[in-house]
Design a protein around this motif. Structure first.
Motif, PDB file in Angstrom:
ATOM      1  N   HIS A 241       0.809  -1.213   0.000  1.00 53.36           N
ATOM      2  CA  HIS A 241       0.000   0.000   0.000  1.00 53.36           C
ATOM      3  C   HIS A 241       0.850   1.274   0.000  1.00 53.36           C
ATOM      4  CE1 HIS A 241      -3.684   2.186  -0.195  1.00 53.36           C
ATOM      5  NE2 HIS A 241      -2.956   3.099   0.406  1.00 53.36           N
TER       6      HIS A 241
ATOM      7  N   HIS B 287      -6.699  -3.551   4.131  1.00 52.73           N
ATOM      8  CA  HIS B 287      -7.884  -3.427   3.256  1.00 52.73           C
ATOM      9  C   HIS B 287      -7.752  -4.294   2.007  1.00 52.73           C
ATOM     10  CE1 HIS B 287      -5.972   0.480   1.453  1.00 52.73           C
ATOM     11  NE2 HIS B 287      -5.499  -0.583   0.859  1.00 52.73           N
ATOM     12  N   HIS B 288      -6.586  -4.856   1.790  1.00 56.50           N
ATOM     13  CA  HIS B 288      -6.429  -5.820   0.695  1.00 56.50           C
ATOM     14  C   HIS B 288      -6.817  -7.227   1.129  1.00 56.50           C
ATOM     15  CE1 HIS B 288      -4.391  -2.924  -1.921  1.00 56.50           C
ATOM     16  NE2 HIS B 288      -3.889  -2.449  -0.807  1.00 56.50           N
TER      17      HIS B 288
HETATM   18 CU   LIG Z   1      -4.050  -0.427  -0.484  1.00 57.87          CU
END
Ligand SMILES: [Cu+2]
Length: 566
Positions: free
Chosen positions: A265, A314-315
């Motif tokens: 990220h 969030h992945h």
């Molecule tokens: Cu991300």
């Protein structure tokens, strides 16, 4: 520093440099930047070709693809894997961070070179080695790693699932080498920004793009460790039979996801920040406006950087993580949209009321703001864990991140290339061809990814080789949208030939840039000649103000170069 400068000049006054010294083993930050630029562009062409091949397969399954032939399912996996890998690690990063960082930082802060030119040269050489290893991974028996650019285990940990163990081993080695190259480059960017600024240049006088590239390097340094460790562990799983990630050997595949996305990220911001920086330089110059709220942009960038380390899971919303943990990551992810939105508002406020000149560079900068906005807004759906359960691993995700990465790695890069081309090569690119290239790219790009939001929302799952095998997805309306996307890939690629022609032709035959500062900009790179010599400045500049003093009331000229005393 004074002594090193003197030695530097002495050394080069003594003998003419041979072609070999100047272009193959250079110490000049500008030449190293060009090496990164051209290598990155070449790799981008390879990555774009891969996307053409697999999009053709998706639109016309089982039909021979011109220039490639019949695509097997294993080749398909390898093509999508290496498209993603190349575009992020061998195209976006080398161009946005290494090429622009090398070329711009010393020039824009008024230094004669990087602090450690030899480390800089080593950085490119290791990068080039990583290119060789990656290309070798396509050429070994059966060729090419096919475990997607995220290399999720257990698939990636088991050599027998890959076409060949060598494909995945070389792929991993290439990624690690590439990381070493960028860590070395980052050391130079940070130390140079801190130690080599022109006399009088205070922290708040540094052009935003230099800050952004340096902050990107810091983010990369702080996030790369876990992935390098993870890559080594994965390599051991594949080769010497350890079981870090393979459940059959007692390992945990989710562990890899954490190591990967803790890096993955922040990596988005590693390329996003330089793109934002490039756009800041272009829009201030071509709207003759002061950057609205310099400090806000800078502190927002710090905030974004720090926050980007707290969103990675969030992945993993559907990877079986605790829903209570998912809630926390939903909140942090939605929070990070605030600083990004704030930066976009600052840029729009900068444009407001400006004397806007729609040069090709400016068009690309505005195109960046418009398309990145779509990327940002669609990200909100995916950041919310509830909605993500439905959208996860569909083409909606793919369309979303291409609406962030293409503006960053393609559109903003074009803005920067058209803008700094006269400085780099002493000639202008052709504006008419530039505008044709701009509109072709914008229409083509939106034509590829807009339809994929719809196929994704309809349930098109990623990483499927042939949708005609799935009755619920084989409906003709969806297939029509897939064909639109594929046709637009071809259109977009064809318009890039306009760019390549313009770029190469203008390098040798373009209109000559007869002055140092053709755009009437403020920052120091425009004080140096076009192109600047080794050592950059005839007289080292001194700085009296920030980089964005455009249209200052009471001044006759609408710009005020940083080095002008009054
Ligand atoms: Cu991300």
């Amino acid at each position: 520093m004074a002594t090193t400068h003197a030695e530097h000049h002495d050394h080069h006054d003594h003998h003419e440099m041979s072609f070999w010294e100047k272009y193959i083993f250079p110490l000049d930050h500008k030449v190293i930047g060009m090496q990164y630029l051209f290598t990155g562009i070449l790799m981008g062409i390879v990555g774009a070709f891969f996307s053409y091949v697999f999009r053709m397969q998706l639109a016309f399954p089982g039909v021979e693809v011109p220039l490639f032939g019949l695509v097997t399912s294993a080749q398909y996996n390898s093509l999508i894997t290496n498209h993603g890998t190349i575009m992020i690690f061998w195209f976006a990063m080398p161009i946005l961070v290494a090429a622009f960082g090398n070329y711009l930082i010393p020039l824009m802060i008024g230094a004669d070179d990087m602090v450690f030119p030899k480390i800089n040269r080593l950085s490119y050489q290791i990068f080039l080695l990583s290119v060789v290893v990656l290309v070798a991974s396509f050429l070994v028996h059966n060729g090419g790693f096919g475990g997607a650019w995220t290399a999720y285990p257990p698939l990636s940990a088991k050599a027998e699932y890959n076409l060949t163990p060598w494909g995945s081993i070389l792929w991993l080695v290439a990624v690690v080498l590439e990381f070493v190259a960028f860590l070395l480059g980052g050391i130079n960017f940070i130390t140079t920004l801190m130690n080599s600024r022109a006399k009088g240049m205070k922290m708040m006088d540094i052009p935003i793009v230099c800050w952004m590239i340096v902050l990107a390097s810091i983010l990369f340094m702080a996030s790369a460790g876990p992935l390098i460790a993870g890559a080594a562990m994965l390599l051991f799983d594949q080769t010497i039979g350890t079981g870090f990630f393979d459940p059959a050997r007692g390992g945990d595949p989710i562990l890899w996801q954490h190591l990967f996305w803790f890096f993955g990220h922040p990596e988005v911001y590693v390329v996003f920040l330089p793109a934002m920086g490039i756009v800041a330089e272009v829009i201030t110059t071509f709207s003759r406006k002061k950057l609205f709220a310099y400090k806000v942009v800078l502190f927002t960038t710090f905030a974004t950087g720090i926050l980007s380390f707290f969103v990675w899971a969030h992945h993993q919303f559907i990877a079986g993580i605790d829903p209570r943990l998912a809630n926390i990551f939903t909140v942090t992810t939605l929070l990070i949209s605030i600083p990004i939105a704030e930066m976009l508002f600052v840029y729009i406020a900068t444009l407001y009321g400006g004397a806007i000149e729609l040069t090709t560079a400016m068009l690309f900068a505005l195109g960046f703001l418009a398309t990145f906005l779509i990327g940002g807004v669609t990200g909100v759906f995916l950041g919310a864990s509830g909605a993500d359960i439905y959208f996860h691993d569909t083409y909606f995700v793919l369309a979303h991140f291409h609406y962030t990465f293409v503006p960053i790695a393609v559109i903003a890069v074009f803005a920067g290339l058209y803008y700094w081309f006269p400085k780099m090569f002493g000639r202008f690119m052709n504006e008419t061809l530039g505008k044709i290239h701009f509109w072709g790219t914008m229409v083509g790009f939106n034509g590829i990814f807009m339809p994929l939001f719809f196929t994704g929302a309809a349930g098109d799952h990623r990483r499927i080789f042939d949708y005609s095998n799935f009755p619920e997805l084989a409906v003709s309306s969806l297939q029509h949208l897939r064909i639109v996307a594929t046709v637009c890939v071809v259109i977009t690629i064809l318009f890039q030939f306009v760019f390549f022609f313009n770029f190469i032709y203008s390098m040798f035959r373009g209109r000559k840039c007869l002055e140092n500062n053709p755009w009437k900009a403020n920052s120091l790179e425009w004080v140096a000649s076009c192109p600047p010599p080794h050592g950059n400045f005839a007289v080292m500049p001194e700085v009296y103000r920030g980089a964005y003093e455009y249209s200052v009331p009471g001044r006759e000229l609408d710009y005020w170069p940083q080095n002008e005393k009054v």
